[in-house]
Scaffold this motif. Structure first.
Motif, PDB file in Angstrom:
ATOM      1  N   GLN A  51      84.804  57.152  18.070  1.00 33.17           N
ATOM      2  CA  GLN A  51      83.857  57.955  18.861  1.00 33.17           C
ATOM      3  C   GLN A  51      83.991  59.438  18.599  1.00 33.17           C
ATOM      4  N   GLY A  75      83.947  60.397  14.145  1.00 39.87           N
ATOM      5  CA  GLY A  75      83.053  59.813  13.162  1.00 39.87           C
ATOM      6  C   GLY A  75      83.800  59.238  11.991  1.00 39.87           C
ATOM      7  N   SER A  76      83.376  59.610  10.804  1.00 41.83           N
ATOM      8  CA  SER A  76      83.958  59.015   9.604  1.00 41.83           C
ATOM      9  C   SER A  76      85.154  59.781   9.067  1.00 41.83           C
ATOM     10  N   ARG A  96      77.057  61.398   4.590  1.00 45.67           N
ATOM     11  CA  ARG A  96      76.867  59.953   4.685  1.00 45.67           C
ATOM     12  C   ARG A  96      75.503  59.651   4.095  1.00 45.67           C
ATOM     13  N   LEU A 147      76.736  65.406   7.374  1.00 45.80           N
ATOM     14  CA  LEU A 147      77.029  65.006   8.739  1.00 45.80           C
ATOM     15  C   LEU A 147      77.813  66.081   9.487  1.00 45.80           C
ATOM     16  N   ASP A 148      78.646  66.777   8.757  1.00 47.91           N
ATOM     17  CA  ASP A 148      79.483  67.763   9.420  1.00 47.91           C
ATOM     18  C   ASP A 148      79.984  68.755   8.391  1.00 47.91           C
ATOM     19  N   LEU A 189      82.268  52.543  12.610  1.00 44.33           N
ATOM     20  CA  LEU A 189      82.681  53.894  12.991  1.00 44.33           C
ATOM     21  C   LEU A 189      84.163  54.115  12.756  1.00 44.33           C
TER      22      LEU A 189
END
Lengths: 116, 119
Positions: free
Chosen positions: A98, A101-102, B50, B55-56, B100
Motif C-alpha cells: 500500500q 507501490g512497486s 510502469r 509513476l514516481d 502490489l
C-alpha cells in the motif's frame, strides 16, 4: 523513521562457517515483500532471496536462507558454509503493497568479509 | 542470459555539462527503476515507470534531472546541468511486478551501473 535497518556495518566470518546478517523493517502494511541483494566489489547488484509477508515458511535458496520473524519484524539472512566469494556488501530491501507501490526501499548494507 | 544493459559504464564530465544515461530493460519486464548509490546516502530511488508511464519521480531534483521511457526498450536519465554532488553510481533496474507487493518473481534485476564523476 528508517524503513529498513541493518545494524551491522561490517561482519567477519571464517570460511565454511555460517553467518547471520541482521535486518529489521518498519511497516504498517499487511502485504509486503522482503528481499536480499549482494553487491560484490565489482558493483553489480545480485538478487539472492525473497520472502513474502504471507509466506509461512522461511525462504531458502541454496546456501541462503531467510529467518523471517514477522512479529519481531526481522528478516535476517543466513549464509551457510561461507565461501571466499561471499565477501561483499549485502542489502536488505522491502516492498510495501500500500505504502510504496512497486519501489524497493533499501537498508544501508552490511559489508561481509570471509576469512580463509 | 537476459540482463539489464546500461550505458555508459563510466562517465567523467565537467560541471555544467549535460549527461545522459541509457538503460535497456529486460524484455517483458513492466517496471523500470532508476536508483542512485553514494557512500553517504546509500541506494536512493530517483524515479520509476510502469508500462512506460512515470509513476514516481519524487526522488529526483526536478530542476536538473529528467527521466523518460520513449519506448519499451529504452529508459533514459538526463542531468542538465550536472554538478559535482551528482557524482554517484546510477543503477537502472527492471522487474515484472504483477501484484502490489510483487510476490515471488517480483525481484528487480539491476544493470551494472553507470559511474558518474562530475568535476
Amino acid at each position: 523513521a528508517q524503513k529498513i535497518t541493518q545494524t551491522q556495518p561490517g561482519m567477519f566470518v571464517q570460511e565454511k562457517e555460517a553467518v547471520t546478517l541482521d535486518c529489521t523493517y518498519d511497516t504498517s502494511d499487511q502485504s509486503y515483500g522482503l528481499f536480499w541483494y549482494k553487491q560484490p566489489s565489482s558493483g553489480e547488484m545480485i538478487f539472492l532471496i525473497y520472502q513474502g509477508s504471507y509466506d509461512e515458511q522461511n525462504a531458502t535458496e541454496g546456501r541462503y536462507s531467510l529467518n523471517f520473524q514477522k512479529a519481531r519484524k526481522s528478516a535476517n539472512l543466513v549464509i551457510s558454509a561461507s565461501q571466499l566469494g561471499d565477501s561483499a556488501m549485502y542489502f536488505c530491501a522491502m516492498r510495501e503493497a500500500q505504502t510504496s507501490g512497486s519501489r524497493l526501499t533499501f537498508g544501508e548494507g552490511t559489508q561481509l568479509t570471509v576469512n580463509p | 542470459d537476459a540482463r539489464v544493459t546500461q550505458t555508459p559504464r563510466d562517465k567523467v564530465t565537467e560541471m555544467g555539462q549535460e549527461v545522459t544515461m541509457r538503460c535497456q530493460p529486460i524484455l517483458g519486464h513492466n517496471t523500470v527503476f532508476w536508483y542512485r548509490q553514494t557512500m553517504m546516502q546509500g541506494l536512493e530511488l530517483l524515479a520509476y515507470f510502469r508500462n512506460r508511464a512515470p509513476l514516481d519521480d519524487s526522488g529526483m531534483p526536478k530542476d536538473r534531472f529528467s527521466a523518460e521511457m520513449p519506448d519499451a526498450t529504452l529508459a533514459t536519465l538526463k542531468i542538465q546541468p550536472s554538478e559535482p554532488r551528482d557524482s554517484a553510481v546510477y543503477f537502472c533496474a527492471s522487474g515484472l511486478i504483477l501484484g502490489l507487493a510483487g510476490g515471488p518473481g517480483g525481484e528487480l534485476f539491476f544493470g551494472e551501473g553507470s559511474r558518474l564523476t562530475v568535476l
